[in-house]
Write an enzyme that holds these catalytic residues in place. Sequence first.
Site, PDB file in Angstrom:
ATOM      1  N   THR A  43       0.831  -1.204   0.000  1.00 43.91           N
ATOM      2  CA  THR A  43       0.000   0.000   0.000  1.00 43.91           C
ATOM      3  C   THR A  43       0.863   1.249   0.000  1.00 43.91           C
ATOM      4  O   THR A  43       0.631   2.184  -0.783  1.00 43.91           O
ATOM      5  CB  THR A  43      -0.904   0.015   1.243  1.00 43.91           C
ATOM      6  OG1 THR A  43      -1.675  -1.174   1.296  1.00 43.91           O
ATOM      7  CG2 THR A  43      -1.839   1.216   1.224  1.00 43.91           C
ATOM      8  N   TYR A 106     -12.573  -4.607  -3.922  1.00 47.18           N
ATOM      9  CA  TYR A 106     -13.705  -4.235  -4.765  1.00 47.18           C
ATOM     10  C   TYR A 106     -14.644  -5.411  -5.034  1.00 47.18           C
ATOM     11  O   TYR A 106     -15.853  -5.280  -4.918  1.00 47.18           O
ATOM     12  CB  TYR A 106     -13.258  -3.611  -6.105  1.00 47.18           C
ATOM     13  CG  TYR A 106     -14.411  -3.034  -6.889  1.00 47.18           C
ATOM     14  CD1 TYR A 106     -14.988  -1.825  -6.512  1.00 47.18           C
ATOM     15  CD2 TYR A 106     -14.939  -3.697  -7.983  1.00 47.18           C
ATOM     16  CE1 TYR A 106     -16.065  -1.300  -7.214  1.00 47.18           C
ATOM     17  CE2 TYR A 106     -16.011  -3.186  -8.688  1.00 47.18           C
ATOM     18  CZ  TYR A 106     -16.572  -1.979  -8.296  1.00 47.18           C
ATOM     19  OH  TYR A 106     -17.635  -1.472  -8.978  1.00 47.18           O
ATOM     20  N   TYR A 132      -2.533 -10.596   3.730  1.00 43.66           N
ATOM     21  CA  TYR A 132      -2.602  -9.189   4.141  1.00 43.66           C
ATOM     22  C   TYR A 132      -4.065  -8.828   4.322  1.00 43.66           C
ATOM     23  O   TYR A 132      -4.815  -8.723   3.362  1.00 43.66           O
ATOM     24  CB  TYR A 132      -1.926  -8.334   3.067  1.00 43.66           C
ATOM     25  CG  TYR A 132      -1.903  -6.836   3.310  1.00 43.66           C
ATOM     26  CD1 TYR A 132      -2.247  -6.265   4.529  1.00 43.66           C
ATOM     27  CD2 TYR A 132      -1.499  -5.985   2.285  1.00 43.66           C
ATOM     28  CE1 TYR A 132      -2.205  -4.897   4.723  1.00 43.66           C
ATOM     29  CE2 TYR A 132      -1.454  -4.610   2.468  1.00 43.66           C
ATOM     30  CZ  TYR A 132      -1.807  -4.065   3.689  1.00 43.66           C
ATOM     31  OH  TYR A 132      -1.773  -2.706   3.868  1.00 43.66           O
ATOM     32  N   ARG A 137      -9.471  -1.008   3.468  1.00 43.22           N
ATOM     33  CA  ARG A 137      -9.151  -0.676   2.086  1.00 43.22           C
ATOM     34  C   ARG A 137      -9.810  -1.629   1.087  1.00 43.22           C
ATOM     35  O   ARG A 137     -10.121  -1.213  -0.030  1.00 43.22           O
ATOM     36  CB  ARG A 137      -7.630  -0.681   1.867  1.00 43.22           C
ATOM     37  CG  ARG A 137      -6.936   0.550   2.416  1.00 43.22           C
ATOM     38  CD  ARG A 137      -5.495   0.594   1.941  1.00 43.22           C
ATOM     39  NE  ARG A 137      -4.796   1.769   2.456  1.00 43.22           N
ATOM     40  CZ  ARG A 137      -4.501   2.850   1.744  1.00 43.22           C
ATOM     41  NH1 ARG A 137      -4.858   2.931   0.471  1.00 43.22           N
ATOM     42  NH2 ARG A 137      -3.846   3.856   2.284  1.00 43.22           N
ATOM     43  N   LYS A 161      -0.317 -10.503   7.744  1.00 41.96           N
ATOM     44  CA  LYS A 161      -0.168  -9.113   8.155  1.00 41.96           C
ATOM     45  C   LYS A 161      -1.554  -8.651   8.573  1.00 41.96           C
ATOM     46  O   LYS A 161      -2.445  -8.473   7.745  1.00 41.96           O
ATOM     47  CB  LYS A 161       0.374  -8.247   7.017  1.00 41.96           C
ATOM     48  CG  LYS A 161       0.440  -6.766   7.372  1.00 41.96           C
ATOM     49  CD  LYS A 161       0.838  -5.904   6.176  1.00 41.96           C
ATOM     50  CE  LYS A 161       0.803  -4.426   6.563  1.00 41.96           C
ATOM     51  NZ  LYS A 161       1.109  -3.537   5.412  1.00 41.96           N
ATOM     52  N   ILE A 203       4.995  -4.872   9.730  1.00 42.97           N
ATOM     53  CA  ILE A 203       5.243  -4.337   8.390  1.00 42.97           C
ATOM     54  C   ILE A 203       4.833  -2.871   8.476  1.00 42.97           C
ATOM     55  O   ILE A 203       3.658  -2.545   8.556  1.00 42.97           O
ATOM     56  CB  ILE A 203       4.488  -5.107   7.309  1.00 42.97           C
ATOM     57  CG1 ILE A 203       5.025  -6.543   7.246  1.00 42.97           C
ATOM     58  CG2 ILE A 203       4.640  -4.426   5.942  1.00 42.97           C
ATOM     59  CD1 ILE A 203       4.338  -7.437   6.230  1.00 42.97           C
TER      60      ILE A 203
END
Length: 292
Positions: A43, A106, A132, A137, A161, A203
Amino acid sequence: MFKGSIVAIVTPFKNGKVDEKKLKELVEFQIQNGTNGIVPCGTTGESPTLTNDEHDRVIEICIEAVNKRVPVIAGTGSNSTQEAIALTKHAAKAGADASLQVSPYYNRPTQEGLYQHFKAIAENVNIPIILYNIAGRTGVNIEPETVARLAHDCKNIVGVKEASGSLDQASATKALCPKNFLLIAGDDSLTLPILSVGGVGIISVVANIVPRDVADLCKAFEKGDLKKAQEIHYKLLPLIKAMFYETNPIPVKTTMGLLGRCDSEIRLPLCAMSEKNLERLKKAMQNYGLLK
């Protein structure tokens, strides 16, 4: 192998193109300041606005610059399973030590869809995979039960993560997964709390700015020096908050520019910080001792 302070490294741009020379310098800066691993194309690395060729090249540059001194965990996720497989195969061929796989964004797959997506990637590549989870997001949470199912069924899915911001979720994931499954913090402000429930590292966004401090926090905790780890945690906290005055990586890129480490250039649809938030950011940097 994957523990401690792992930086989600920015992708430096200059005049609209990836600044390859500067990226190599940033990798060297991280290693010299105690960083335990590099994540390109996450990201913070503005992966959504990199072309496929740029994406591949950024990963290649990081692998070359690291030269096997620390692990490279390449961000190769996608909302297309086939694209994620292709990106991960390239990273593996280039010499990446592992892949960071963001949950599909999405599309908003079901938990079964998430399982099938990550399982398909795992079956098509031969490097370790770190999931992740960042529902803020992507629009979908990888539930602890789904993470555990993948951890038990896919031998090369080795960690997650966890960026849900929930210690409850992190704890549930750790409890359900095999003992050697890696729980890695995905929120800088939760590094110390995640370590305390069995996490192995972070991270990190803020490690782009103060890599030594983030590395020292992780090392202090590993050595059992909780007092020192707490001191660094509370020192870092205001700067961490400043990194999210606006959408990541706008503040961290702006900070890098103010420190002269790379150009602050970012790509649309992200844009320059507002004047109000820029002043707040400068104040946080001054308070930390980064600016006079």
